[in-house]
Design a protein around this motif. Structure first.
Motif, short mmCIF file in Angstrom:
data_model
loop_
_atom_site.label_atom_id
_atom_site.label_comp_id
_atom_site.label_asym_id
_atom_site.label_seq_id
_atom_site.Cartn_x
_atom_site.Cartn_y
_atom_site.Cartn_z
N CYS A 284 0.81 -1.22 0.00
CA CYS A 284 0.00 0.00 0.00
C CYS A 284 0.85 1.28 0.00
CB CYS A 284 -0.94 0.00 1.20
SG CYS A 284 -1.98 -1.47 1.28
N CYS A 287 1.00 2.68 -3.33
CA CYS A 287 -0.21 2.52 -4.14
C CYS A 287 -0.48 3.76 -4.99
CB CYS A 287 -1.41 2.25 -3.24
SG CYS A 287 -2.92 2.02 -4.17
N ARG A 289 -3.22 3.66 -7.26
CA ARG A 289 -4.45 3.25 -7.94
C ARG A 289 -5.70 3.90 -7.38
NH1 ARG A 289 -0.82 -0.34 -7.71
NH2 ARG A 289 -1.26 -1.03 -5.60
N HIS A 338 -4.76 -1.22 3.64
CA HIS A 338 -5.85 -2.10 4.07
C HIS A 338 -5.51 -2.61 5.48
CE1 HIS A 338 -3.60 -5.81 3.80
NE2 HIS A 338 -3.26 -5.56 2.55
S1 SF4 Z 1 -5.29 -2.23 -0.48
FE1 SF4 Z 1 -5.84 -0.15 -1.07
S2 SF4 Z 1 -4.09 1.12 -0.54
FE2 SF4 Z 1 -3.43 -1.01 -0.50
S3 SF4 Z 1 -2.57 -1.35 -2.51
FE3 SF4 Z 1 -4.72 -1.99 -2.60
S4 SF4 Z 1 -5.84 -0.20 -3.29
FE4 SF4 Z 1 -3.82 0.48 -2.63
#
Ligand code: SF4
Length: 357
Positions: A284, A287, A289, A338
């Motif tokens: 994360c 990240c 996205r 997460h």
């Molecule tokens: S869980 Fe959420 S913050 Fe983590 S990599 Fe996936 S989309 Fe990104």
């Protein structure tokens, strides 16, 4: 025309990657996503003691209700949304579902999205079942990359895992995609302990033989039956250990810090292996996205518990400037990470098939 300021969240992460789900419909019932077959019920029933609050999927959920057409974003709305995100510096666009090839006239949508200024990479994730019919029109419409799901090379096991006797079609799709020049050809395999983990070496050898870029993915708690259990997850490091029992693997230096997969090559340079381990080795921190659901909700994280209604703004006559400002505001609230495996982890209401991975 991209705006000066990149789309940044409150942790300093710059968002470059948009995933757009174009439908919640699917023609598969993958056990780790839509566990709605008798096989799925039996698997979870035998693999895990019944949790008091839960029971395995029952007959009634098989008759799944899909979102009515008027709730789905139209092609015009998806195009406008992608243009807006592109002006905010989004460069990579991935079309997902459900199964995106079930969306009517999908090549037409690809034709609209491919020329959008700023979008340098247009990809699609599919279960491959309909690709034999749609592969060429999608390629001609401007699709640049394709990823297929392939969880097993055993026809019966494939059927058990996906609820569909689809292995021959997927293998045909791999051949067609190679002929159409899709490269690297990506294949995703979700690994579940006691179901297909014994196939790890075979899938890897298949990737080497066929020069595929295969990603082993940890099972995530996003299935519609809420049947996920930690003990069914095969952690990334264990997948690697099991691969190394059969293959000499050379690590690949990541080209992009936001890459979700750690990658390795084989001694003969054919094919590539990747491991995506969101449960045991979260990524994360880098990240980049953001997601848009088929019914027009922005999700700042795959595990978001809150969504942001872009559809209402697109249909409410809001100006591009106002929507751009709003997207920046909600991005500042993007989740840090997460919380899988932590006491406070809460599985989102929306399941993977309605988010699109
Ligand atoms: S869980 Fe959420 S913050 Fe983590 S990599 Fe996936 S989309 Fe990104």
């Amino acid at each position: 025309m991209t705006t000066a300021l990149p789309l940044r969240d409150s942790y300093g992460r710059v968002l470059r990657d948009l995933r757009v789900s174009v439908t919640d419909r699917c023609n598969f019932r993958c056990l780790y996503c839509l566990p709605e077959t008798e096989e799925a019920a039996n698997f979870y029933r035998t693999r895990a003691p019944l949790r008091p609050a839960q029971s395995p999927p029952s007959e009634s959920v098989i008759l799944r209700e899909w979102k009515p057409r008027h709730e789905l974003l139209t092609f015009e709305e998806i195009e406008r949304a992608v243009r807006l995100f592109a002006t905010l510096g989004i460069q990579k666009l991935r079309l997902t579902g459900g199964e995106p090839l079930l969306r009517n006239d999908l090549p037409n949508l690809v034709r609209r999205l491919a020329p959008i200024p700023g979008i340098s990479d247009l990809a699609l994730t599919s279960n491959g079942f309909l690709f034999p019919r749609l592969g060429r029109p999608l390629r001609e419409a401007g699709l640049q990359r394709i990823s297929f799901s392939l969880d097993s090379l055993d026809r019966e096991q494939f059927r058990k895992m996906t609820g569909r006797d689809g292995l021959p079609s997927v293998l045909t799709s791999l051949d067609l995609a190679a002929q159409l020049g899709f490269a690297p050809l990506k294949v995703n395999a979700v690994v579940i302990r006691g179901l297909n983990d014994q196939e790890i070496p075979r899938l890897a050898e298949f990737a080497r033989e066929r020069r595929l870029s295969l990603r082993f993915i940890e099972f995530m708690p996003l299935d519609s039956g809420r049947a996920w259990l930690r003990e069914l997850v095969v952690p990334g490091r264990e997948i690697l250990e099991r691969l190394r029992e059969h293959h000499t693997l050379t690590p690949v230096t990541p080209t992009n810090p936001s890459e979700t997969a750690r990658r390795w090559t084989f001694p003969d340079g054919r094919g590539e292996i990747g491991i995506i381990a969101p449960v045991s080795e979260p990524f994360c921190g880098h990240c980049n996205r953001i997601r848009l659901t088929a019914d027009g909700q922005i999700r700042t994280c795959l595990f978001s518990l809150h969504e942001h209604d872009l559809r209402a703004r697109l249909r409410g006559g809001e100006s591009d400037e106002d929507i751009l400002r709003w997207i920046r505001e909600i991005t500042l609230g993007k989740e840090e990470r997460h919380h899988i495996g932590e006491a406070e982890f809460e599985q989102p209401q929306r399941s993977m098939s309605c988010i699109g991975g």
